[in-house]
Design a protein around this motif. Structure first.
Motif, PDB file in Angstrom:
ATOM      1  N   ILE A 119       3.659  65.841  22.384  1.00 40.16           N
ATOM      2  CA  ILE A 119       2.312  65.076  21.278  1.00 40.16           C
ATOM      3  C   ILE A 119       1.497  65.865  22.030  1.00 40.16           C
ATOM      4  CG2 ILE A 119       1.475  63.199  20.258  1.00 40.16           C
ATOM      5  CD1 ILE A 119       4.087  62.190  21.102  1.00 40.16           C
ATOM      6  N   GLU A 120       1.049  65.698  23.055  1.00 47.95           N
ATOM      7  CA  GLU A 120      -0.861  66.377  23.866  1.00 47.95           C
ATOM      8  C   GLU A 120      -0.732  67.486  23.286  1.00 47.95           C
ATOM      9  OE1 GLU A 120      -0.748  65.191  27.322  1.00 47.95           O
ATOM     10  OE2 GLU A 120      -1.131  62.519  26.960  1.00 47.95           O
ATOM     11  N   GLU A 121       0.348  68.450  23.882  1.00 45.08           N
ATOM     12  CA  GLU A 121       0.117  70.104  23.722  1.00 45.08           C
ATOM     13  C   GLU A 121       0.062  69.620  21.797  1.00 45.08           C
ATOM     14  OE1 GLU A 121       2.717  73.597  25.870  1.00 45.08           O
ATOM     15  OE2 GLU A 121       3.596  72.903  24.642  1.00 45.08           O
ATOM     16  N   ILE A 122       0.210  69.637  20.738  1.00 45.45           N
ATOM     17  CA  ILE A 122      -0.036  69.856  19.750  1.00 45.45           C
ATOM     18  C   ILE A 122      -0.806  69.697  19.541  1.00 45.45           C
ATOM     19  CG2 ILE A 122       1.204  69.163  17.793  1.00 45.45           C
ATOM     20  CD1 ILE A 122       4.144  69.385  18.667  1.00 45.45           C
ATOM     21  N   ASN A 123      -1.427  68.751  20.155  1.00 39.42           N
ATOM     22  CA  ASN A 123      -3.073  67.855  19.716  1.00 39.42           C
ATOM     23  C   ASN A 123      -3.874  69.312  20.399  1.00 39.42           C
ATOM     24  OD1 ASN A 123      -2.395  65.588  18.145  1.00 39.42           O
ATOM     25  ND2 ASN A 123      -2.665  64.690  20.052  1.00 39.42           N
ATOM     26  N   ARG A 124      -3.580  69.432  21.361  1.00 38.11           N
ATOM     27  CA  ARG A 124      -4.459  71.038  21.410  1.00 38.11           C
ATOM     28  C   ARG A 124      -4.425  72.296  21.068  1.00 38.11           C
ATOM     29  NH1 ARG A 124      -2.155  68.953  26.341  1.00 38.11           N
ATOM     30  NH2 ARG A 124      -1.431  70.576  26.728  1.00 38.11           N
ATOM     31  N   ILE A 128      -1.324  74.263  14.642  1.00 40.16           N
ATOM     32  CA  ILE A 128      -0.962  72.703  13.482  1.00 40.16           C
ATOM     33  C   ILE A 128      -1.030  72.035  13.571  1.00 40.16           C
ATOM     34  CG2 ILE A 128       1.680  71.996  14.262  1.00 40.16           C
ATOM     35  CD1 ILE A 128       2.045  73.779  16.148  1.00 40.16           C
ATOM     36  N   LEU A 129      -1.610  71.434  12.717  1.00 39.37           N
ATOM     37  CA  LEU A 129      -1.863  70.318  12.158  1.00 39.37           C
ATOM     38  C   LEU A 129      -3.003  70.228  12.359  1.00 39.37           C
ATOM     39  CD1 LEU A 129       0.832  67.313  13.006  1.00 39.37           C
ATOM     40  CD2 LEU A 129       0.617  68.515  10.306  1.00 39.37           C
ATOM     41  N   PRO A 130      -4.355  71.362  12.294  1.00 36.10           N
ATOM     42  CA  PRO A 130      -5.475  71.055  12.251  1.00 36.10           C
ATOM     43  C   PRO A 130      -6.458  70.192  12.026  1.00 36.10           C
ATOM     44  CG  PRO A 130      -5.182  72.866  10.386  1.00 36.10           C
ATOM     45  CD  PRO A 130      -3.661  72.410  11.465  1.00 36.10           C
ATOM     46  N   SER A 443       6.937  71.194  10.617  1.00 40.87           N
ATOM     47  CA  SER A 443       8.019  70.873   9.032  1.00 40.87           C
ATOM     48  C   SER A 443       6.230  70.186   8.385  1.00 40.87           C
ATOM     49  CB  SER A 443       8.703  69.840   9.298  1.00 40.87           C
ATOM     50  OG  SER A 443      10.223  70.545   9.489  1.00 40.87           O
ATOM     51  N   LEU A 444       5.684  68.766   8.896  1.00 44.57           N
ATOM     52  CA  LEU A 444       4.893  68.429   8.504  1.00 44.57           C
ATOM     53  C   LEU A 444       3.510  69.677   8.398  1.00 44.57           C
ATOM     54  CD1 LEU A 444       4.491  65.448  11.031  1.00 44.57           C
ATOM     55  CD2 LEU A 444       5.293  65.988   7.985  1.00 44.57           C
ATOM     56  N   HIS A 445       3.099  70.689   8.985  1.00 42.84           N
ATOM     57  CA  HIS A 445       2.529  71.047   8.412  1.00 42.84           C
ATOM     58  C   HIS A 445       2.409  72.120   7.932  1.00 42.84           C
ATOM     59  CE1 HIS A 445      -0.756  74.265   9.886  1.00 42.84           C
ATOM     60  NE2 HIS A 445      -0.013  75.203   9.535  1.00 42.84           N
ATOM     61  N   GLU A 446       3.802  72.564   7.179  1.00 44.12           N
ATOM     62  CA  GLU A 446       4.066  73.355   6.136  1.00 44.12           C
ATOM     63  C   GLU A 446       4.278  72.399   4.737  1.00 44.12           C
ATOM     64  OE1 GLU A 446       7.794  75.703   6.257  1.00 44.12           O
ATOM     65  OE2 GLU A 446       7.175  76.489   8.558  1.00 44.12           O
TER      66      GLU A 446
END
Length: 894
Positions: A119-124, A128-130, A443-446
């Motif tokens: 989760i923290e890596e995706i937030n950075r 992905i989900l900007p 998937s959420l991003h797309e």
């Protein structure tokens, strides 16, 4: 906004009294008494995934540890993990339910760390989900069916009250649900979530029952499919020549398929199963005791045992096997069982040297650093982390909030947990958790991008329901933080590869898994397995490569002979038959050497046969040659005597012409065997039989003519004109050409139908190929012999008719003896000829020719030579006339 729920299901033992069945075994073994079993158990399990009990003062924080760990974000992600077990301090105490001890499950705790790290890596990551932050909620529950279903309902409802089909989550509804390692729990949750078309992703091992889209249309699996695991295990068996292995399986819905696949692979590669232990899936709650199954595992002669799958049902058995350290085996283990942390440590580790099949996964950058910096000060809401600090680092809680810790070990970190209790490298299942979070995020991003394209004129937020994520999850493919391409759809994945790990137990009791090879099912045949044998460490019992066979290998020169009623790998070693070899170990059938070769003494290779024949240098051939030359010389000497004394009465009385013909023929008869000696060729093969047949025909027809002449001369008392003409014209001599002509006709038929030819005999004499002449037509050969015998019989008959004639002119006795010798020789020759082979057959024929010829010479001419040379007084006309006892004039044939 959306939220993602991840429920991690532990595969450890349930929290009831039956969980301590392995302790009960220890008690029966009198390892400790009733009052001290807790301390001994602590010694057996420390350090492991089940870490020691913490103090009673920490129980006040236990209730807070049951609450979710929360972190705000635009999108919240919830996780449900079973991080602790509760055990009674004394199973015989009635207050057991009130006094419980807690044990941490650090293997499951790494799932939590991998989840938060992802989760923290995706937030950075700005791709992905900007402009969207991820939050999380982590739930810690007891691992049983009731608690899992209760927490799942609470998650769906969104409050701590169970009201089915009701939800207070009007915003931030979870977009997907991650379930854990236990397939039965995934099924239980999946059936509930499937009612609401709620996306579910499991990070446990791939299970075929979960891929049934009819039952679980909303469920996805992150783990790769174990399609070729059975093949890989058997290829490993073949690599080490292990043909006698045991198998331990959980008796669940996969057992039949797994056993069928393994048996099929083993049968194709000639590997046998020594035993199969089907352990009941609910063994922990059943009356099925380990004593009914352990004897096969412990006492089997198989040194290699495959533990195909491990669940909580096997844990107590594994501990039992560990205690019985005399049962040293090589364990082949699947990666889902983390043997480095789940199995207690012992002074002599029975799992040292085990081989593990693990799905390879990329090393995630910064994950180790994340674990090193994961501390209560940074994550104060993680009450489990606070309890770990309290237990291991002598911290104490300074306030009722269970967050403030004082008097801690300086610079403490999870890396400092004793005994490698928490792995610093991401495990296979944690890697699946990591990828599951990424799959949902992508998937959420797309989906968000798609909705923005559709509603680009809209200024407000787009409302989305969880079931709308399905089309994106089905087709998602993405790169995770390690830049590895991931595909969630199992139908589009490549066949899974495996790393082969070797379990090392260092002297300080730290288990390490060392990569020693790989198995790639997509590699060319014969190159699927790559193994560094020199890196593998085996158990203490095995100073070198372990040996696991039912029967010792049959060395070259022997073949396997199956033992009736036993497996194909159990056999006796039988020596190869004559002229057959085996040049490899454990062959089923010996191989016959080619005709041009023969088996050596050890019968492990074929040697080239030496070509041989009845040669002049051979002792037997040399003897026969000397005999032939000696008899021919003797016959020549007899002929010389007859020529020198041709004017004497005895020579005249015995028909000089026929005597000369017979002697000359006998000379050639004695020389005829020289055609049989030496390297044969087509000409000599034909000349051997034809010369023998013609010469003996001439000899026998000459003897027959001599006998007929005597009979006609003395048996006819009143000779007529015809008889007188026959005697005067010597017409009886025509018997020779007539009889010879008949034999020539027979020989002509022989040569035109099936003439003799060069042949080889590769079997009569060991190590030799005998070159000899084949008679061609055996019928023709026997016809020639029959014709000669009929002539001999005619001569014998005529000699019998002249038996009473005067001795001077009577050769009846000598001819009779010579014919009897001929019959004796050739009647004896026929059975011996058909019962012998090789050079002996040729030698027998040569000997028969010499013997029969010598019979004629000795019986007919030797007595006459004796009279001529040594009894000359009897070789005068007066003596001959007086001895003849005839009255009147007698005309001696010239």
């Amino acid at each position: 906004m959306f939220s993602i729920l991840a429920i991690g299901l532990s595969s450890h033992m349930r929290s009831n009294n039956n969980d301590l069945i392995h302790i009960d075994h220890l008690m029966k073994l009198q390892i400790f008494n009733r009052k001290s079993y807790v301390s001994v158990f602590r010694g057996l399990t420390e350090p492991s995934a089940l870490v020691p009990f913490y103090s009673y003062d920490a129980f006040q924080c236990d209730s807070k540890a049951q609450r979710p760990l929360h972190s705000d974000g635009n999108v919240t992600i919830a996780a449900l993990f079973s991080l602790v077990n509760y055990y009674c301090m004394d199973i015989y105490d009635s207050r057991c339910e009130e006094e419980k001890a807690i044990q941490f499950k650090l293997r499951s705790y790494q799932f939590t760390l991998a989840f938060i790290f992802a989760i923290e890596e995706i937030n950075r990551n700005t791709h992905i989900l900007p402009n969207t932050s991820l939050g999380f909620e982590l739930y810690n529950v007891i691992n049983n069916h009731l608690d899992i279903m209760r927490e799942t309902l609470l998650f769906l409802i969104g409050m701590r009250i169970n009201i089915p089909n009701y939800t207070c989550r009007r915003e931030n509804k979870p977009a997907a649900l991650l379930t854990g390692t236990s397939w039965e729990m995934s099924i239980q949750i999946g059936r509930l979530l499937n009612l609401y078309k709620y996306p579910q992703i499991t990070f446990g091992r791939f299970d075929t029952i979960l891929s049934d889209r009819g039952q679980f249309s909303s469920l996805y699996q992150t783990a790769p499919r174990d399609t070729f695991l059975s093949h890989g295990i058997v290829i490993l068996m073949v690599h080490f020549s292990w043909t006698w292995v045991g198998l331990v399986l959980i008796d669940d819905h996969n057992a039949a398929e797994i056993l069928s696949n393994l048996r099929g692979e083993m049968d194709r590669n000639r590997v046998c199963i020594a035993f199969v232990e089907m352990i009941p899936f609910n063994w922990m709650n059943s009356d099925f005791k380990s004593r009914t199954m352990h004897p096969q595992i412990l006492k089997s002669s198989a040194n290699v045992v495959i533990i195909y799958d491990v669940t909580k049902s096997l844990y107590a058995i594994i501990i039992y096997i560990s205690i019985h350290s005399s049962a040293w085996k090589v364990w082949i283990i699947k990666s889902q069982w983390d043997v480095t942390t789940d199995v207690p440590y012992f002074i002599f580790d029975p799992f040292h040297g085990s081989l593990i099949f693990a799905h390879p996964h990329a090393e995630i950058p910064d994950f180790r650093k994340f674990i090193q910096t994961y501390k209560p000060s940074k994550y104060p809401g993680d009450h489990i982390l606070a309890l770990l600090w309290n237990t291991y680092f002598n911290c104490s809680f300074s306030g009722p909030d269970c967050k403030s810790l004082v008097n801690c070990l300086p610079n403490a970190s999870l890396e400092m947990l004793p005994g490698n209790a928490l792995e610093m490298d991401m495990s296979e299942e944690s890697y699946n958790v990591y990828n599951s979070v990424y799959a949902v995020a992508h998937s959420l991003h797309e989906m968000t991008v798609k909705q923005v394209e559709i509603h680009h004129h809209s200024n407000g937020a787009v409302n989305t329901y969880p079931w709308e994520v399905h089309p994106y999850l089905k087709n998602i493919h993405f790169k995770n933080g390690a830049e590895k391409l991931m595909v969630l759809d199992s139908q589009r994945r490549l066949d899974a590869e495996y790393d082969i790990l070797n379990l090392w137990n260092f002297p300080d009791g730290l288990r390490q898994k060392i990569k020693v090879g790989t198995f790639s099912p997509n590699a060319p045949q014969g190159q699927e397995l790559f193994l560094s044998d020199h890196m593998i460490q085996w158990g203490i019992r095995f100073p070198e490569l372990p040996h696991s066979v039912c029967s010792e290998s049959c060395v070259p020169g022997f073949r396997k002979s199956p033992q009736e009623g036993k497996a194909a790998c159990c056999y006796d070693c039988t020596h190869c038959p004559d002229n057959e070899i085996s040049n490899e170990t454990d062959v089923d059938h010996c191989m016959r050497c080619p005709e041009s070769q023969y088996a050596n003494t050890e019968q492990n290779k074929c040697l080239q046969k030496a070509v041989t024949f009845l040669s002049y240098e051979d002792p037997l051939g040399m003897t026969l040659t000397y005999l032939a030359l000696g008899f021919s010389t003797l016959t020549t000497g007899v002929l010389g005597v007859f020529l020198k004394y041709h004017h004497t009465p005895i020579v005249k009385a015995n028909n000089q012409t026929l005597s000369y013909i017979l002697l000359i023929t006998l000379i050639f008869c004695f020389l005829c065997p020289l055609l049989f000696i030496g390297h044969p060729n087509t000409a000599t093969c034909i000349l051997q039989q034809y010369t023998f047949a013609v010469l003996f025909t001439v000899a026998h027809s000459t003897v027959l003519a001599k006998t007929v002449t005597v009979v006609l001369a003395f048996k006819i008392t009143l000779p007529g004109r015809l008889i007188r003409w026959i005697m005067i014209s010597r017409a009886t001599n025509l018997i020779i050409p007539v009889c010879t002509l008949i034999q020539l006709v027979l020989c002509g038929i022989w040569v035109s139908t099936s003439p003799p030819f060069i042949d080889s005999d590769a079997y009569s004499e060991h190590g030799h190929i005998i070159i000899l002449c084949n008679k061609g037509s055996t019928i023709a050969f026997h016809s020639v012999l029959a014709y000669l015998c009929s002539m001999a019989l005619g001569s014998y008959t005529m000699a019998y008719l002249s038996r009473n004639l005067p001795d001077t002119f009577n050769e009846a006795k000598f001819i009779s003896f010579s014919m009897l010798v001929f019959f004796s020789v050739w009647v004896t020759f026929l059975p011996v000829y058909h019962s012998t082979k090789g050079k002996i057959t040729v030698a027998m024929e040569v000997f028969s020719i010499l013997a029969s010829s010598a019979g004629l010479l000795g019986c007919i001419f030797v007595p006459k030579c004796h009279v001529i040379l040594f009894r000359s007084h009897r070789n005068v006309l007066h003596h001959v006339r007086n001895k003849g006892h005839f009255k009147g004039k007698v005309n001696f044939p010239a």
